[in-house]
Design an enzyme around this catalytic site. Structure first.
Site: not given
Ligand code: GUN
Length: 314
Positions: A53, A97, A120
């Site tokens: 990311k 995350q 998110d």
């Molecule tokens: N862990 C698995 N998928 C995601 C996501 O889309 N966002 C975040 N922040 N953590 C994740």
């Protein structure tokens, strides 16, 4: 019939080019969107995701910060971090995350993120915005699924859409987006009776239940569009033999690479029965980070009251 492959990598590249142009315009107006990615602990998959990311931010010229804290971090300290990020003007998006370590109150952390920086789309305010069709930040994977359908010319209006899986991250929000796009939506889950029969009504079938190759030929209406959201790693010959009709090619991959990726849809069946489908890997996966970048740009705009049309006019 051989199905058309919906190439997520290609669609991702197009979206990234569009975003790069929008970011250039924003920068011309003195705005550099910024993302803070928070990683707690040492989950290897999470480390890879967060690194990817941040790298994508850098490639687009976005400001990014990776904040890595130890696995024994308390809820209180994380709340303080989130509050600090909420108050910093150069940060437009905050991504915490998941999963967080067990001692951390995940819901409390997600609720502490300012809804205007919640890239998110997990905050209850943004969930409410999504359900009620208001402008807001939409979860990345569901937004990516809609981009794949739209950009591939798959008609949602009037279509029967069946979503298997009812998670907060994928199943529920993608069902809502399909509904807003005028599909007739059914959400199925592990307790659904006659699941294959219900799934077979879908002109669009979204598999997001997290079970390797669970969706087999009998779930697929001939000619349907199948969106596979699953990512499951097979590491034993036995698993590969159980799942594949012709195990020779994946067994070869298992021997050379040590694992085989498979989605929630049986890959040979979908190729035979579907009209179009997203492969694993290379389908929905690549879109998720692109949509995170799109959300960061969108958050930067929304927070400053800058709308795209005005920027283009400028
Ligand atoms: N862990 C698995 N998928 C995601 C996501 O889309 N966002 C975040 N922040 N953590 C994740």
């Amino acid at each position: 019939m051989t199905a058309r492959i919906l190439d997520g990598t290609k669609i991702r590249d197009t979206i990234m080019e569009e975003l790069a142009e929008q970011i250039r315009d924003l920068k011309g107006a003195g705005i550099t969107p910024g993302l803070a990615a928070v990683l707690v602990g040492e989950n290897p998959a999470s480390q890879i995701y967060v690194r990817s990311k941040v790298k994508t931010c850098e490639s687009l010229g976005l400001h990014s910060e990776k904040i890595e804290w130890p696995a024994d971090t308390s809820t209180e300290r994380l709340l303080q971090l989130v509050r600090d990020l909420n108050s910093r003007d150069e940060i437009d998006g905050i991504l915490v995350q998941l999963p967080l370590p067990p001692q951390v109150d995940t819901k409390a952390i997600l609720e502490a993120v300012s809804p205007s920086k919640d890239v998110d789309g997990f905050h209850p305010v943004n969930i409410g915005n999504l359900v009620s069709g208001r402008l807001g930040l939409v979860p990345c994977t569901p937004a990516g699924i809609i981009e794949v359908l739209r950009r591939s010319g798959i008609t949602m209006q009037g279509a029967r859409a069946v979503v298997i899986g009812r998670s907060d991250i994928v199943g529920k929000p993608v069902a809502m987006l399909l509904l807003h796009n005028h599909a007739t939506v059914t959400i199925c889950h592990s307790k659904t009776r006659d699941l294959a029969t219900v799934a077979r009504e879908g002109d669009i079938l979204v598999a997001a239940m997290g079970k390797a190759a669970f969706v087999t030929g009998e779930f697929i209406k001939p000619g349907a569009t199948v969106i596979d959201v699953g990512i499951n790693r097979l590491t034993t010959e036995e698993e590969v033999r159980r799942i594949f009709h012709d195990p020779a090619p994946p067994l070869e991959k298992l021997r050379s690479k040590g694992s085989v990726l498979v989605g929630d849809v049986q890959p040979e069946d979908v190729q035979e029965k579907a009209g179009a489908y997203t492969p694993v890997p290379g389908g929905v996966g690549p879109l998720t980070i692109a949509m995170l970048m799109a959300n960061t740009v969108q958050a930067a705009r929304l927070r400053r009251g800058v709308h795209r049309a005005r920027l283009v006019d400028d």
